[in-house]
Design a protein around this motif. Sequence first.
Motif, PDB file in Angstrom:
ATOM      1  N   ALA A   3       0.835  -1.199   0.000  1.00 39.13           N
ATOM      2  CA  ALA A   3       0.000   0.000   0.000  1.00 39.13           C
ATOM      3  C   ALA A   3       0.869   1.248   0.000  1.00 39.13           C
ATOM      4  CB  ALA A   3      -0.923  -0.006   1.210  1.00 39.13           C
ATOM      5  N   GLN A   7       0.885   3.976  -2.840  1.00 34.30           N
ATOM      6  CA  GLN A   7       0.469   5.334  -2.487  1.00 34.30           C
ATOM      7  C   GLN A   7       1.521   6.351  -2.934  1.00 34.30           C
ATOM      8  OE1 GLN A   7      -2.600   5.754  -0.791  1.00 34.30           O
ATOM      9  NE2 GLN A   7      -2.362   7.921  -1.235  1.00 34.30           N
ATOM     10  N   GLN A  81     -13.740  17.271  -0.724  1.00 33.63           N
ATOM     11  CA  GLN A  81     -14.520  16.435  -1.634  1.00 33.63           C
ATOM     12  C   GLN A  81     -14.887  15.094  -1.032  1.00 33.63           C
ATOM     13  OE1 GLN A  81     -12.051  16.355  -5.067  1.00 33.63           O
ATOM     14  NE2 GLN A  81     -12.656  18.404  -5.721  1.00 33.63           N
ATOM     15  N   GLY A  82     -14.594  14.912   0.233  1.00 37.84           N
ATOM     16  CA  GLY A  82     -15.022  13.691   0.911  1.00 37.84           C
ATOM     17  C   GLY A  82     -14.089  12.503   0.709  1.00 37.84           C
ATOM     18  N   TRP A  83     -13.035  12.716  -0.060  1.00 36.16           N
ATOM     19  CA  TRP A  83     -12.137  11.601  -0.329  1.00 36.16           C
ATOM     20  C   TRP A  83     -11.434  11.132   0.954  1.00 36.16           C
ATOM     21  CZ3 TRP A  83     -11.564   7.950  -3.681  1.00 36.16           C
ATOM     22  CH2 TRP A  83     -10.381   7.228  -3.746  1.00 36.16           C
ATOM     23  N   THR A  85     -12.504  11.235   3.919  1.00 32.68           N
ATOM     24  CA  THR A  85     -13.455  10.471   4.729  1.00 32.68           C
ATOM     25  C   THR A  85     -13.520   9.041   4.231  1.00 32.68           C
ATOM     26  OG1 THR A  85     -14.709  12.501   4.802  1.00 32.68           O
ATOM     27  CG2 THR A  85     -15.780  10.560   5.694  1.00 32.68           C
ATOM     28  N   PHE A  86     -13.579   8.896   2.917  1.00 30.96           N
ATOM     29  CA  PHE A  86     -13.619   7.545   2.363  1.00 30.96           C
ATOM     30  C   PHE A  86     -12.364   6.755   2.751  1.00 30.96           C
ATOM     31  CE2 PHE A  86     -12.425   4.558  -1.003  1.00 30.96           C
ATOM     32  CZ  PHE A  86     -13.464   3.665  -0.861  1.00 30.96           C
ATOM     33  N   ILE A  87     -11.208   7.410   2.633  1.00 31.07           N
ATOM     34  CA  ILE A  87      -9.944   6.737   2.961  1.00 31.07           C
ATOM     35  C   ILE A  87      -9.949   6.248   4.415  1.00 31.07           C
ATOM     36  CG2 ILE A  87      -7.448   7.101   3.247  1.00 31.07           C
ATOM     37  CD1 ILE A  87      -8.207   6.846   0.375  1.00 31.07           C
ATOM     38  N   ARG A  88     -10.601   7.040   5.283  1.00 27.79           N
ATOM     39  CA  ARG A  88     -10.639   6.646   6.697  1.00 27.79           C
ATOM     40  C   ARG A  88     -11.429   5.352   6.917  1.00 27.79           C
ATOM     41  NH1 ARG A  88     -12.929  11.534   9.700  1.00 27.79           N
ATOM     42  NH2 ARG A  88     -13.008  10.126  11.462  1.00 27.79           N
ATOM     43  N   THR A  89     -12.282   4.978   5.961  1.00 23.30           N
ATOM     44  CA  THR A  89     -13.028   3.728   6.127  1.00 23.30           C
ATOM     45  C   THR A  89     -12.241   2.527   5.579  1.00 23.30           C
ATOM     46  OG1 THR A  89     -14.181   3.789   3.998  1.00 23.30           O
ATOM     47  CG2 THR A  89     -15.209   4.987   5.806  1.00 23.30           C
ATOM     48  N   THR A  90     -11.091   2.780   4.963  1.00 21.77           N
ATOM     49  CA  THR A  90     -10.272   1.680   4.440  1.00 21.77           C
ATOM     50  C   THR A  90      -9.185   1.303   5.458  1.00 21.77           C
ATOM     51  OG1 THR A  90      -8.572   3.042   3.413  1.00 21.77           O
ATOM     52  CG2 THR A  90     -10.559   2.675   2.124  1.00 21.77           C
ATOM     53  N   PRO A  91      -8.515   0.167   5.264  1.00 22.77           N
ATOM     54  CA  PRO A  91      -7.497  -0.230   6.242  1.00 22.77           C
ATOM     55  C   PRO A  91      -6.227   0.621   6.199  1.00 22.77           C
ATOM     56  CG  PRO A  91      -8.157  -2.101   4.845  1.00 22.77           C
ATOM     57  CD  PRO A  91      -8.725  -0.875   4.243  1.00 22.77           C
ATOM     58  N   LEU A  92      -6.093   1.515   5.233  1.00 19.90           N
ATOM     59  CA  LEU A  92      -4.869   2.322   5.146  1.00 19.90           C
ATOM     60  C   LEU A  92      -4.715   3.159   6.416  1.00 19.90           C
ATOM     61  CD1 LEU A  92      -2.600   3.200   3.096  1.00 19.90           C
ATOM     62  CD2 LEU A  92      -3.992   5.231   2.736  1.00 19.90           C
ATOM     63  N   TYR A  97      -0.356   6.850   5.082  1.00 22.56           N
ATOM     64  CA  TYR A  97      -0.876   7.840   4.148  1.00 22.56           C
ATOM     65  C   TYR A  97      -0.028   9.113   4.188  1.00 22.56           C
ATOM     66  CZ  TYR A  97      -4.439  10.731   1.873  1.00 22.56           C
ATOM     67  OH  TYR A  97      -5.114  11.546   1.026  1.00 22.56           O
TER      68      TYR A  97
ATOM     69  N   ARG B  74     -11.872  -2.809   9.274  1.00 20.31           N
ATOM     70  CA  ARG B  74     -11.746  -2.104   7.991  1.00 20.31           C
ATOM     71  C   ARG B  74     -11.412  -3.052   6.841  1.00 20.31           C
ATOM     72  NH1 ARG B  74     -13.272   2.489   9.722  1.00 20.31           N
ATOM     73  NH2 ARG B  74     -12.007   3.867  10.999  1.00 20.31           N
ATOM     74  N   LEU B  81     -20.121   6.221   0.192  1.00 21.59           N
ATOM     75  CA  LEU B  81     -20.669   7.340   0.956  1.00 21.59           C
ATOM     76  C   LEU B  81     -21.384   8.311   0.038  1.00 21.59           C
ATOM     77  CD1 LEU B  81     -17.490   7.994   3.077  1.00 21.59           C
ATOM     78  CD2 LEU B  81     -19.576   6.931   3.899  1.00 21.59           C
ATOM     79  N   GLU B  83     -21.926  11.970  -1.607  1.00 22.22           N
ATOM     80  CA  GLU B  83     -21.122  13.138  -1.960  1.00 22.22           C
ATOM     81  C   GLU B  83     -19.624  12.932  -1.846  1.00 22.22           C
ATOM     82  OE1 GLU B  83     -22.577  16.223   0.522  1.00 22.22           O
ATOM     83  OE2 GLU B  83     -24.607  15.837  -0.140  1.00 22.22           O
ATOM     84  N   VAL B  84     -19.144  11.880  -2.467  1.00 19.11           N
ATOM     85  CA  VAL B  84     -17.705  11.709  -2.505  1.00 19.11           C
ATOM     86  C   VAL B  84     -17.238  11.891  -3.936  1.00 19.11           C
ATOM     87  CG1 VAL B  84     -15.816  10.059  -2.296  1.00 19.11           C
ATOM     88  CG2 VAL B  84     -17.539  10.213  -0.520  1.00 19.11           C
ATOM     89  N   SER B  85     -16.328  12.845  -4.148  1.00 21.03           N
ATOM     90  CA  SER B  85     -15.709  12.947  -5.456  1.00 21.03           C
ATOM     91  C   SER B  85     -14.371  12.270  -5.333  1.00 21.03           C
ATOM     92  CB  SER B  85     -15.479  14.394  -5.841  1.00 21.03           C
ATOM     93  OG  SER B  85     -16.679  15.080  -5.775  1.00 21.03           O
ATOM     94  N   LEU B  98      -4.993   1.407  -6.643  1.00 22.23           N
ATOM     95  CA  LEU B  98      -4.563   2.003  -5.370  1.00 22.23           C
ATOM     96  C   LEU B  98      -5.381   1.458  -4.206  1.00 22.23           C
ATOM     97  CD1 LEU B  98      -2.974   4.208  -3.776  1.00 22.23           C
ATOM     98  CD2 LEU B  98      -4.892   5.729  -4.233  1.00 22.23           C
ATOM     99  N   SER B 101      -4.773  -2.069  -3.270  1.00 20.57           N
ATOM    100  CA  SER B 101      -3.499  -2.306  -2.578  1.00 20.57           C
ATOM    101  C   SER B 101      -3.618  -2.115  -1.065  1.00 20.57           C
ATOM    102  CB  SER B 101      -2.408  -1.391  -3.146  1.00 20.57           C
ATOM    103  OG  SER B 101      -2.529  -0.091  -2.601  1.00 20.57           O
ATOM    104  N   TYR B 103      -5.826  -3.499   0.802  1.00 20.66           N
ATOM    105  CA  TYR B 103      -6.406  -4.689   1.437  1.00 20.66           C
ATOM    106  C   TYR B 103      -5.523  -5.913   1.253  1.00 20.66           C
ATOM    107  CZ  TYR B 103     -10.675  -1.890   1.538  1.00 20.66           C
ATOM    108  OH  TYR B 103     -11.591  -0.900   1.757  1.00 20.66           O
TER     109      TYR B 103
END
Lengths: 245, 300
Positions: A3, A7, A81-83, A85-92, A97, B74, B81, B83-85, B98, B101, B103
């Motif tokens: 990862a 990254q 853009q919420g990205w 937040t999304f990353i925080r839900t992944t194991p990374l 990061y 996780r 979610l 409103e995610v761009s 990306l 990788s 997981y």
Amino acid sequence: MKAFQMQCKIEMIRVLRNRYFVFWSLFMPIIFYYVFTNLVNSDVPNQAEWQAHYLMSMTVFSVMGSSMMTLGIRMVQERSQGWSTFIRTTPLSDSVYFAAQMIGQSVIHVLSITIIFIAGAIINDVSLSALEWVLSGLWILFGSLPFLAVGTMIGLMKKVETAAGISNVVYMVLAVTGGLWMPLEVMPKVMQNIAQWLPSYHFGNGAWEIVRGEMPDWKNMLILIAYLVLFMLLSKYIRRKQEAV
Amino acid sequence: MNEILTVQNVTKSFQHKLAVHNVSFSITKGQITAILGPNGAGKTTTISMILGLLKPTSGEIRLFNRLPHEKQVREKLGTMLQEVSVMGGLKVREILALIRSYYHEPLPMGELISLTGLTEQDLKTRAEKLSGGQKRRLSFALALAGNPELIIFDEPTVGMDITARKQFWQTVRKLADQGKTIIFSTHYLQEADEAADRILLFKDGAIVADGTPEQIKASINKQSVSFIVDPETSLEKLYQHSKIDRIYRKNNRVYAETASTDRVLEFIFQEKIGARDIQIERGKLEEAFEQLTSEAKEAI
């Protein structure tokens, strides 16, 4: 580990595809360099030294800018853009990061330094010893650290527009007052005194010393480290305050 | 251990506003659960807490018997979610590579692409240039990238056209059949009805009903017996009837709301109250649900 490598690679791809980066961090410094060492007539006694000096100024200018702006604005974009937040839900993990962003950015800096140095060698035949090239490159890489910390601070802003505006102003003010655009000697005494306390001056000065055949002053290093610590603490403090709400 | 998720007495308040109030439920493996409710009912807040993005003010949430922010959780979780761009400057294929990788055991790229319907052309496109529909497909692919056991979607079909919606739910059903557990939020009753095995009906931050779509529909759907009657006739006995929930007059007719219209009819004839022109009305489900929705809006 996979990862982390991925990254880093991705961060670099993104920077290279960023038109603002290519324009502000590669194209502009090289153009400035050409203009101020060839078109503008400067009565300097030692032409070769001035050309090497100004090459360092422009490289420092480039790396300082991408540390603060490329990194900072990208962080704001990802968050707004919420990205993030999304990353925080992944194991990374956060640390992987963060580390990947710093390393990716630093590899980009190595690239910028190399390109601008080569441009200098081609445009003005700047010739330094191999050791001087390497040392000045390393110095610029090291000196970018406090500015990367500024980048993370700018990255905490809410809006991309604010972040871009503020970082631009800070960037330009630091560049001019630190003597990156024109040597401090031609500026008023007051400005020279102020510059002694600015990170941009010490960033530049380390590289100027190296191309003059000297070593960076201890003071250059200490002040940059002091700023690094200060900016990191500030960045951490602001982040904690934001999270509390 | 079939319990994938347990939410126990969870409350979340923001400053002075209570967003979620004492919510408890648990979800077992392979179920598709809809969190249904109007805007502001606490759906997104609940989902954010399950995902570990928000901390509950009180109560506890456990996924796979662990806390939401743990790395092991996780690894088994995928999410889409609102409103995610996706970050710009990258091609779809690069973004998928990306996220995969991150997981240990990601879903193979080929499977990911065929499940989500991304085309070869989409994969070469930069994320910022995708259309709304393509973006949703990419988000869906990102949710599945880690081959998760639990997938959580927050309002997944907003902005999808009918075909895309249909495809999406077909895929979700397929995933559930493979043993994956799915939770999604929606404010459309119809969508919850068609896609879910179970509905958690949220209103004003609390669960007001929990059951199969049939049970939920029965609980919010009101039937009534209406008739015309001489105004002088006393309706006292009707008021005392245990099967009648509510009595009101409208346009010269008397309406008796009830869960059992048969019993009410029987009663009307037994008592000989002189009812004429008797009609049975089955309330419209969507209307009943909308009524619930609008009440919630006024409360805000």
